[in-house]
Design an enzyme around this catalytic site. Sequence first.
Site, mmCIF file in Angstrom:
data_model
loop_
_atom_site.group_PDB
_atom_site.id
_atom_site.type_symbol
_atom_site.label_atom_id
_atom_site.label_comp_id
_atom_site.label_asym_id
_atom_site.label_seq_id
_atom_site.Cartn_x
_atom_site.Cartn_y
_atom_site.Cartn_z
ATOM 1 N NE ARG A 1 3.720 2.959 -0.361
ATOM 2 C CZ ARG A 1 4.440 4.039 0.020
ATOM 3 N NH1 ARG A 1 3.960 5.061 0.376
ATOM 4 N NH2 ARG A 1 5.860 3.636 0.039
ATOM 5 C CG HIS B 1 2.823 10.290 -2.598
ATOM 6 N ND1 HIS B 1 2.757 9.148 -2.836
ATOM 7 C CD2 HIS B 1 3.490 10.339 -1.207
ATOM 8 C CE1 HIS B 1 3.210 8.376 -1.928
ATOM 9 N NE2 HIS B 1 3.871 8.976 -1.142
ATOM 10 C CD GLU C 1 0.757 8.142 -5.517
ATOM 11 O OE1 GLU C 1 1.814 8.490 -5.195
ATOM 12 O OE2 GLU C 1 -0.008 7.851 -4.574
#
Length: 317
Positions: free
Chosen positions: A236, A283, A265
């Site tokens: 993460r 991602h 993000e």
Amino acid sequence: MSRVLLTRPLPDCVTAAAAAAFDVEQRDSTQPMKPAEMRAALALYDGVLATLGDRFDADILGGGTHRCKILANFGVGYDHIDTAAAAACGITVTNTPGAVTDATADIALTLILMSARRAGAGERLVRSGQWQGWHPTQMLGLHLGGRTVGIVGMGRIGQAIARRCLHGLGMKVIYHSRTPKDLDFAATRTGTLAALAARADVIVAAVPGGAETRHLICADVLAAMQPHAHFINISRGDVVDETALIAALQSGQIAGAGLDVYEHEPQVPAALMALENAVLLPHLGTAAQDVREAMGMLAVDNLRAFFAGDVPPNVVG
């Protein structure tokens, strides 16, 4: 028939499977749900198939009672859902482990190779039209065979990454985790994260997100790394202090970084995008058709089990 909301467009086979079992509504937007949408979903649906960015936090859940009794997360990471607040409201939370393991490990390996061998900068050189041909000292990177990879977090994904590095690249494996692991391959546990940082040629963050791991990779950890070392993050974004990472890359304190996730993000700092020694992916961890289909089917299986009165196979929290 139970009423279920799908918060994003999903692979066709997943949508069809959900529609065969439930009264389904699907949002057309690919963006995370807004607070008002989440509150309405809790009031209007028996279950919600949610995913990354749908932040069902304590404020949204509100501590009261809701029509919704299950949040079936599409993904293994569920740090965007406050499981304690959900439990207090009588809401079950599930995720989709297993389906994501190998795909995420593959992206880690991609980033390791791209960062160590300067593949991103090399492609930009070719595309710019400025490449003048091969020569013996051009774009020299780090050969990985015989080097040491340090895995931060040795869960399913961490172990899959370690196996790829050990058996595929011929690397030595060290790791840092809260408890020792019973592994089927050679790996050495380090006592501290700083000790791992000092020994590893490549560090890979593979820990869950959440308050306990926020900024786990901080300025002190980056300072302990060797100047030729590379840092990889597929966990993460907020596991890393992004400001400290940018400073370490700008100063040459570390050689490079490969990132698939970001602290805020989808916003990526301009300073990070400007760095030639950073490999940046959008991602892509589980971005393969069959993987996303398998994730969706697991989420639907969790919903089916719950509404049949059984314990879902992947309850979390």
